[in-house]
Design a protein around this motif. Structure first.
Motif, PDB file in Angstrom:
ATOM      1  N   ARG A  82       0.938  -1.385  -0.006  1.00  0.00           N
ATOM      2  CA  ARG A  82      -0.078   0.004   0.075  1.00  0.00           C
ATOM      3  C   ARG A  82       0.910   1.194  -0.019  1.00  0.00           C
ATOM      4  O   ARG A  82       0.521   2.299  -0.642  1.00  0.00           O
ATOM      5  CB  ARG A  82      -0.847  -0.105   1.182  1.00  0.00           C
ATOM      6  CG  ARG A  82      -1.659   1.218   1.510  1.00  0.00           C
ATOM      7  CD  ARG A  82      -2.450   1.951   0.523  1.00  0.00           C
ATOM      8  NE  ARG A  82      -3.152   2.862   0.873  1.00  0.00           N
ATOM      9  CZ  ARG A  82      -2.631   4.032   0.836  1.00  0.00           C
ATOM     10  NH1 ARG A  82      -1.215   4.330   0.440  1.00  0.00           N
ATOM     11  NH2 ARG A  82      -3.228   5.185   1.031  1.00  0.00           N
ATOM     12  N   LEU A  83       2.048   1.271   0.692  1.00  0.00           N
ATOM     13  CA  LEU A  83       2.728   2.310   0.915  1.00  0.00           C
ATOM     14  C   LEU A  83       3.765   2.619  -0.251  1.00  0.00           C
ATOM     15  O   LEU A  83       4.288   3.579  -0.614  1.00  0.00           O
ATOM     16  CB  LEU A  83       3.537   2.537   1.982  1.00  0.00           C
ATOM     17  CG  LEU A  83       2.729   2.577   3.484  1.00  0.00           C
ATOM     18  CD1 LEU A  83       3.502   2.341   4.860  1.00  0.00           C
ATOM     19  CD2 LEU A  83       1.737   3.696   3.647  1.00  0.00           C
ATOM     20  N   GLY A  84       4.129   1.579  -0.815  1.00  0.00           N
ATOM     21  CA  GLY A  84       5.150   1.706  -2.134  1.00  0.00           C
ATOM     22  C   GLY A  84       6.592   1.740  -1.584  1.00  0.00           C
ATOM     23  O   GLY A  84       6.978   1.583  -0.428  1.00  0.00           O
ATOM     24  N   ASP A 317      -6.241  -9.459   8.113  1.00  0.00           N
ATOM     25  CA  ASP A 317      -5.842  -8.738   6.703  1.00  0.00           C
ATOM     26  C   ASP A 317      -7.004  -8.073   5.836  1.00  0.00           C
ATOM     27  O   ASP A 317      -6.826  -7.887   4.595  1.00  0.00           O
ATOM     28  CB  ASP A 317      -5.343  -9.855   5.834  1.00  0.00           C
ATOM     29  CG  ASP A 317      -6.290 -10.729   5.523  1.00  0.00           C
ATOM     30  OD1 ASP A 317      -7.281 -10.969   6.075  1.00  0.00           O
ATOM     31  OD2 ASP A 317      -6.153 -11.848   4.470  1.00  0.00           O
ATOM     32  N   SER A 318      -7.813  -7.372   6.485  1.00  0.00           N
ATOM     33  CA  SER A 318      -8.810  -6.801   5.922  1.00  0.00           C
ATOM     34  C   SER A 318      -8.214  -5.324   5.321  1.00  0.00           C
ATOM     35  O   SER A 318      -7.563  -4.365   5.782  1.00  0.00           O
ATOM     36  CB  SER A 318      -9.738  -6.091   7.290  1.00  0.00           C
ATOM     37  OG  SER A 318     -10.580  -5.096   6.686  1.00  0.00           O
ATOM     38  N   PRO A 319      -8.697  -5.084   4.188  1.00  0.00           N
ATOM     39  CA  PRO A 319      -8.299  -4.115   3.251  1.00  0.00           C
ATOM     40  C   PRO A 319      -8.705  -2.718   4.097  1.00  0.00           C
ATOM     41  O   PRO A 319      -7.652  -1.699   3.976  1.00  0.00           O
ATOM     42  CB  PRO A 319      -9.111  -4.229   1.874  1.00  0.00           C
ATOM     43  CG  PRO A 319      -9.173  -5.643   1.877  1.00  0.00           C
ATOM     44  CD  PRO A 319      -9.424  -6.100   3.219  1.00  0.00           C
ATOM     45  N   GLU A 323      -5.721   0.001   5.088  1.00  0.00           N
ATOM     46  CA  GLU A 323      -5.687   1.621   4.788  1.00  0.00           C
ATOM     47  C   GLU A 323      -5.696   2.302   6.259  1.00  0.00           C
ATOM     48  O   GLU A 323      -4.952   3.328   6.227  1.00  0.00           O
ATOM     49  CB  GLU A 323      -7.283   2.026   4.209  1.00  0.00           C
ATOM     50  CG  GLU A 323      -7.280   3.409   3.754  1.00  0.00           C
ATOM     51  CD  GLU A 323      -6.407   3.688   2.701  1.00  0.00           C
ATOM     52  OE1 GLU A 323      -5.811   4.777   2.540  1.00  0.00           O
ATOM     53  OE2 GLU A 323      -5.909   2.739   1.578  1.00  0.00           O
ATOM     54  N   GLY A 324      -6.314   1.800   7.372  1.00  0.00           N
ATOM     55  CA  GLY A 324      -6.143   2.680   8.480  1.00  0.00           C
ATOM     56  C   GLY A 324      -4.446   2.478   8.988  1.00  0.00           C
ATOM     57  O   GLY A 324      -4.285   3.575   9.776  1.00  0.00           O
ATOM     58  N   LEU A 325      -3.746   1.424   8.759  1.00  0.00           N
ATOM     59  CA  LEU A 325      -2.818   1.448   9.099  1.00  0.00           C
ATOM     60  C   LEU A 325      -1.993   2.230   8.194  1.00  0.00           C
ATOM     61  O   LEU A 325      -0.865   3.029   8.847  1.00  0.00           O
ATOM     62  CB  LEU A 325      -1.915  -0.233   8.766  1.00  0.00           C
ATOM     63  CG  LEU A 325      -1.733  -1.016  10.066  1.00  0.00           C
ATOM     64  CD1 LEU A 325      -1.456  -2.457   9.537  1.00  0.00           C
ATOM     65  CD2 LEU A 325      -1.074  -0.553  11.068  1.00  0.00           C
ATOM     66  N   ALA A 326      -2.143   2.486   7.023  1.00  0.00           N
ATOM     67  CA  ALA A 326      -1.409   3.324   6.246  1.00  0.00           C
ATOM     68  C   ALA A 326      -1.699   4.834   6.688  1.00  0.00           C
ATOM     69  O   ALA A 326      -0.700   5.755   6.743  1.00  0.00           O
ATOM     70  CB  ALA A 326      -1.942   3.276   4.766  1.00  0.00           C
ATOM     71  N   GLN A 327      -2.737   4.972   7.308  1.00  0.00           N
ATOM     72  CA  GLN A 327      -2.811   6.526   7.754  1.00  0.00           C
ATOM     73  C   GLN A 327      -2.032   6.609   9.258  1.00  0.00           C
ATOM     74  O   GLN A 327      -1.298   7.715   9.240  1.00  0.00           O
ATOM     75  CB  GLN A 327      -4.418   6.927   8.179  1.00  0.00           C
ATOM     76  CG  GLN A 327      -5.388   6.661   7.128  1.00  0.00           C
ATOM     77  CD  GLN A 327      -7.075   6.982   7.518  1.00  0.00           C
ATOM     78  OE1 GLN A 327      -7.163   6.944   8.656  1.00  0.00           O
ATOM     79  NE2 GLN A 327      -7.899   7.067   6.579  1.00  0.00           N
ATOM     80  N   LEU A 328      -2.153   5.470  10.015  1.00  0.00           N
ATOM     81  CA  LEU A 328      -1.213   5.787  11.003  1.00  0.00           C
ATOM     82  C   LEU A 328       0.249   6.027  10.844  1.00  0.00           C
ATOM     83  O   LEU A 328       0.893   6.645  11.367  1.00  0.00           O
ATOM     84  CB  LEU A 328      -1.413   4.562  12.052  1.00  0.00           C
ATOM     85  CG  LEU A 328      -2.545   4.227  12.743  1.00  0.00           C
ATOM     86  CD1 LEU A 328      -2.718   2.994  13.169  1.00  0.00           C
ATOM     87  CD2 LEU A 328      -3.000   5.271  13.746  1.00  0.00           C
ATOM     88  N   ALA A 329       0.682   5.196   9.582  1.00  0.00           N
ATOM     89  CA  ALA A 329       2.107   5.500   9.180  1.00  0.00           C
ATOM     90  C   ALA A 329       2.353   6.718   8.571  1.00  0.00           C
ATOM     91  O   ALA A 329       3.613   7.131   8.472  1.00  0.00           O
ATOM     92  CB  ALA A 329       2.271   4.313   7.880  1.00  0.00           C
TER      93      ALA A 329
END
Length: 331
Positions: A82-84, A317-319, A323-329
């Motif tokens: 997700r983050l690339g 592994d919910s999408p 996305e929530g993890l990506a926000q935190l990151a």
């Protein structure tokens, strides 16, 4: 990404090794060091180790191993995708493997500019998030130079986490259950009291945790109540149909109450037949969700006349959660 940890295998030796490392952490068992050493190495590990190993064997998968490690690896992989390529995502466990030290060294070797540490515990507790903070800073403090480091303190109110738990519950038709439990991992009451910097609020009233405010904003129990309330609101569950409780008690000292086991017994005696159980202290299914809720509480409930205890799956592994993890990151 740092989760709690899991034994390397379900063997008696590996489970006892894991328990020793986990329970010898002074933030986990916060008592006199000599007493802790005697208690953990002389009593808990030798007696509880074989019993816990039996439970781990019941949930261990031949191919993927521990469910906690399996889903943690999936979360790492999916977050990296997700983050690339501008980001490097590493996974660590506070206890056992992969270690925090190895993950930090990989980030150092990757020449990263900044490190963001996400303890994978939605609600803050000294025994979990606080222990991760301390371990990371102890290790990085030994480096000649270090990048900028930041931490996620908690994400008990993260909307995409709340949405994921709600979506997972809808798969089971919550309206078809007599009662709903929000069961969080327990903590000794003394650890809650220590988190009250005013020394005048914690446990001074029966409802001190039920509303999050400036005084209890770092309280594990208050954050747990807030998480449960947000999920219930998302699903439209009325207050009279759900109970917030705490599981996994260890020892004879008072822990956060009410205890899940006592609530399960109470509901069975009231004639409730079907229970739906959330475990929103965990971001991945593990021993405490897969076995403790589904098997232990399920068996207790049925022995008292109940019919079914259904676990709401964790974030796994919910999408939506990725996305929530990506926000935190990135925020």
């Amino acid at each position: 990404m740092v989760n709690l940890g899991t034994p390397d295998s379900p063997s008696n030796a590996d489970v006892s090794k894991y328990l020793r490392e986990f329970l010898m952490d002074p933030r986990v068992i916060d008592i006199n060091p000599i007493a802790r050493n005697i208690l953990v190495k002389g009593i808990i590990a030798p007696t509880r180790g074989p019993k816990s190993a039996k439970l781990y064997r019941a949930i261990w998968d031949e191919k993927t191993g521990s469910p906690l490690l399996h889903y943690s690896k999936l979360q790492q992989k999916l977050l990296q995708e997700r983050l690339g390529d501008d980001y490097t995502v590493e996974l660590a466990m506070r206890y056992q493997s992969p270690s925090i030290e190895s993950a930090l060294n990989r980030l150092k070797n990757a020449l990263v500019q900044d490190i963001k540490v996400i303890p994978m515990f939605p609600q803050y507790a000294s025994a979990s998030t606080g222990s991760v903070y301390e371990k990371v800073m102890d290790l990085v403090g030994q480096w000649p130079t270090s990048p900028n480091i930041s931490f996620i303190n908690s994400f008990h109110d993260n909307q995409l986490m709340i949405q994921t738990f709600a979506d997972n519950a809808l798969k089971h038709n919550p309206d078809s259950y007599d009662h709903i439990l929000f069961s969080f991992h327990g903590l000794p009451q003394r650890q809650l009291i220590k988190s009250d910097h005013t020394h005048q609020y914690c446990l001074k009233s029966a409802d001190c945790c039920q509303t999050l405010n400036d005084t209890n904003k770092f309280c594990y129990s208050a954050q747990s109540y807030h998480t449960a309330q947000l999920i219930a609101q998302k699903l439209g569950i009325p207050k009279e149909k759900y109970t917030i409780c705490f599981q996994s008690r260890l020892g004879s000292d008072p822990w956060v109450q009410p205890y899940t086991s006592e609530i399960v017994t109470k509901l069975a005696k009231e004639g409730k037949k079907r229970l739906l159980v959330f475990c929103p202290a965990f971001v991945a299914d593990c021993l405490e969700t897969v076995y403790e809720v589904t098997t232990e509480y399920g068996d207790e409930f049925k022995a008292l006349g109940g019919e079914h205890v259904q676990l709401v799956e964790s974030l796994n592994d919910s999408p939506t959660w990725i996305e929530g993890l990506a926000q935190l990151a990135t925020n």
